[in-house]
Design a protein around this motif. Structure first.
Motif, mmCIF file in Angstrom:
data_model
loop_
_atom_site.group_PDB
_atom_site.id
_atom_site.type_symbol
_atom_site.label_atom_id
_atom_site.label_comp_id
_atom_site.label_asym_id
_atom_site.label_seq_id
_atom_site.Cartn_x
_atom_site.Cartn_y
_atom_site.Cartn_z
ATOM 1 N N LEU A 100 14.473 2.477 5.876
ATOM 2 C CA LEU A 100 15.787 3.113 5.795
ATOM 3 C C LEU A 100 15.885 4.108 4.647
ATOM 4 O O LEU A 100 16.827 4.907 4.608
ATOM 5 N N ASP A 101 14.930 4.069 3.736
ATOM 6 C CA ASP A 101 14.953 4.980 2.591
ATOM 7 C C ASP A 101 14.201 6.276 2.846
ATOM 8 O O ASP A 101 14.243 7.183 2.020
ATOM 9 N N PHE A 102 13.504 6.373 3.960
ATOM 10 C CA PHE A 102 12.766 7.597 4.268
ATOM 11 C C PHE A 102 13.706 8.641 4.858
ATOM 12 O O PHE A 102 14.636 8.320 5.596
ATOM 13 N N ARG A 103 13.421 9.902 4.536
ATOM 14 C CA ARG A 103 14.304 11.005 4.920
ATOM 15 C C ARG A 103 13.599 12.049 5.775
ATOM 16 O O ARG A 103 14.027 13.197 5.847
ATOM 17 N N ASN A 104 12.518 11.665 6.442
ATOM 18 C CA ASN A 104 11.824 12.602 7.327
ATOM 19 C C ASN A 104 12.610 12.820 8.607
ATOM 20 O O ASN A 104 13.424 11.978 9.025
ATOM 21 N N CYS A 105 12.357 13.938 9.243
ATOM 22 C CA CYS A 105 12.977 14.209 10.539
ATOM 23 C C CYS A 105 12.329 13.319 11.599
ATOM 24 O O CYS A 105 11.207 12.834 11.439
ATOM 25 N N LEU A 106 13.037 13.114 12.698
ATOM 26 C CA LEU A 106 12.565 12.210 13.739
ATOM 27 C C LEU A 106 11.322 12.732 14.461
ATOM 28 O O LEU A 106 10.508 11.950 14.950
ATOM 29 N N GLN A 110 7.301 10.555 15.729
ATOM 30 C CA GLN A 110 7.038 10.213 17.124
ATOM 31 C C GLN A 110 5.566 9.879 17.337
ATOM 32 O O GLN A 110 4.686 10.471 16.712
ATOM 33 N N PRO A 111 5.265 8.923 18.208
ATOM 34 C CA PRO A 111 3.869 8.537 18.454
ATOM 35 C C PRO A 111 3.037 9.728 18.926
ATOM 36 O O PRO A 111 3.558 10.676 19.536
ATOM 37 N N GLY A 255 8.902 2.283 11.608
ATOM 38 C CA GLY A 255 8.631 0.972 11.031
ATOM 39 C C GLY A 255 7.206 0.517 11.281
ATOM 40 O O GLY A 255 6.546 -0.031 10.386
ATOM 41 N N HIS A 256 6.707 0.751 12.492
ATOM 42 C CA HIS A 256 5.323 0.371 12.813
ATOM 43 C C HIS A 256 4.343 1.211 12.000
ATOM 44 O O HIS A 256 3.310 0.703 11.530
ATOM 45 N N LEU A 257 4.631 2.496 11.840
ATOM 46 C CA LEU A 257 3.751 3.370 11.060
ATOM 47 C C LEU A 257 3.681 2.905 9.609
ATOM 48 O O LEU A 257 2.599 2.809 9.022
ATOM 49 N N LEU A 258 4.843 2.591 9.016
ATOM 50 C CA LEU A 258 4.872 2.177 7.616
ATOM 51 C C LEU A 258 4.192 0.822 7.419
ATOM 52 O O LEU A 258 3.601 0.572 6.364
ATOM 53 N N ALA A 259 4.277 -0.047 8.412
ATOM 54 C CA ALA A 259 3.632 -1.353 8.288
ATOM 55 C C ALA A 259 2.129 -1.202 8.088
ATOM 56 O O ALA A 259 1.502 -1.983 7.363
ATOM 57 N N ILE A 260 1.553 -0.194 8.715
ATOM 58 C CA ILE A 260 0.120 0.065 8.556
ATOM 59 C C ILE A 260 -0.144 0.841 7.272
ATOM 60 O O ILE A 260 -1.020 0.486 6.475
ATOM 61 N N MET A 261 0.631 1.894 7.044
ATOM 62 C CA MET A 261 0.399 2.762 5.896
ATOM 63 C C MET A 261 0.606 2.044 4.569
ATOM 64 O O MET A 261 -0.101 2.292 3.589
#
Length: 273
Positions: A100-106, A110-111, A255-261
């Motif tokens: 929720l703290d990230f400010r990137n565009c959608l 996207q996958p 969320g899935h991307l950050l879980a890995i990163m």
């Protein structure tokens, strides 16, 4: 004793232009929340798209494409490091913030989908990013101005290579054309967010830190239309805008991307490299 190499004047000049990562003169408004918020937007866009592109490593259609996408990812992560360093501790901001703290565009979260979708996403974003960095050459903020001046050369290549691939795929086989049309339909709905100006961005524009994306929206649409026309693809009609990334309202994909990163820094917070 071996003789020392002769230092040429051009070597001195080149060395004088090199600045270590994050080494900017501290501005007087270093703790300005408006400035910090804008730096996060720029840094998060580059970081998340760089992470997405890195997912292709070892999985691209060919070795050349694999290396190319890895280099694009490195460019973006480098830009993200500079922007986030200007906003605070780059590692903390990249690896310790929640979704929720990230400010990137959608668009950038996207996958990857198939190769056509990855290239379409990259065309739509890098064309916007290239124009934005050009506009940021007039920013009053030194860090923003310097990173944009460096990044604009990299992103110009990103934009070029993505455009070439879209033309090849769109004007290729029946299957490549169908996949490219599907990619365009998936990605197009996220374009309006690139030109959204909310209160936070309005404040950064008023302060002379940010560039107003609305000023180059017409040029952006014309540039994208030119590539699509060359690719024999139709320019889509405007869809209902999907917004929220700038305010921390993200899709489940981030969320899935950050879980890995973020896995290693969060699991081993005291690790050093």
């Amino acid at each position: 004793m071996p003789s020392l190499p002769t230092i040429q004047p051009e070597d001195v000049a080149a060395a004088e232009t090199v600045r270590p990562t994050g080494a900017f003169d501290a501005p007087s408004d270093a703790h300005d929340p408006v400035r910090a918020g804008y730096l996060l937007r720029l840094g998060d866009d580059a970081l998340i798209l760089g992470q997405r592109l890195s997912e292709w490593t070892g999985h691209a259609p060919s070795v050349e494409v694999d290396l190319s996408l890895a280099n694009l990812a490195l460019d973006l992560v480098g830009q993200a490091t500079l922007f986030l360093s200007a906003a605070g501790d780059a590692d903390e901001l990249a690896f310790k913030r929640d979704v929720l703290d990230f400010r990137n565009c959608l668009l950038v979260e996207q996958p990857n989908g198939d190769f056509a979708r990855t290239m379409m996403r990259h065309l739509l974003f890098s064309t916007w990013q290239h124009m934005l960095y050009q506009a940021l050459s007039d920013s009053r903020d030194q860090a923003v101005r310097e990173v944009a001046a460096k990044g604009v050369k990299e992103v110009a290549y990103h934009r070029e290579i993505a455009g070439e691939w879209i033309v090849r795929l769109g004007d290729g086989t029946d299957e490549s054309r169908a996949r490219t049309l599907d990619a365009l339909d998936w990605c197009w709905r996220f374009v309006p967010e690139l030109f959204e100006v909310d209160e936070e961005l309005e404040a950064a524009i008023a302060a002379g830190i940010a560039a107003d994306p609305r000023a180059f929206e017409a040029d952006y649409r014309a540039a994208i239309a030119a590539v699509l026309t060359e690719a024999t693809l139709p320019v889509p009609a405007d869809q209902r805008a999907i917004l929220g990334g700038r305010r921390g309202h993200h899709s489940e994909h981030l969320g899935h991307l950050l879980a890995i990163m973020q896995y290693l820094p969060r699991t081993y917070p005291d690790a050093v490299w």
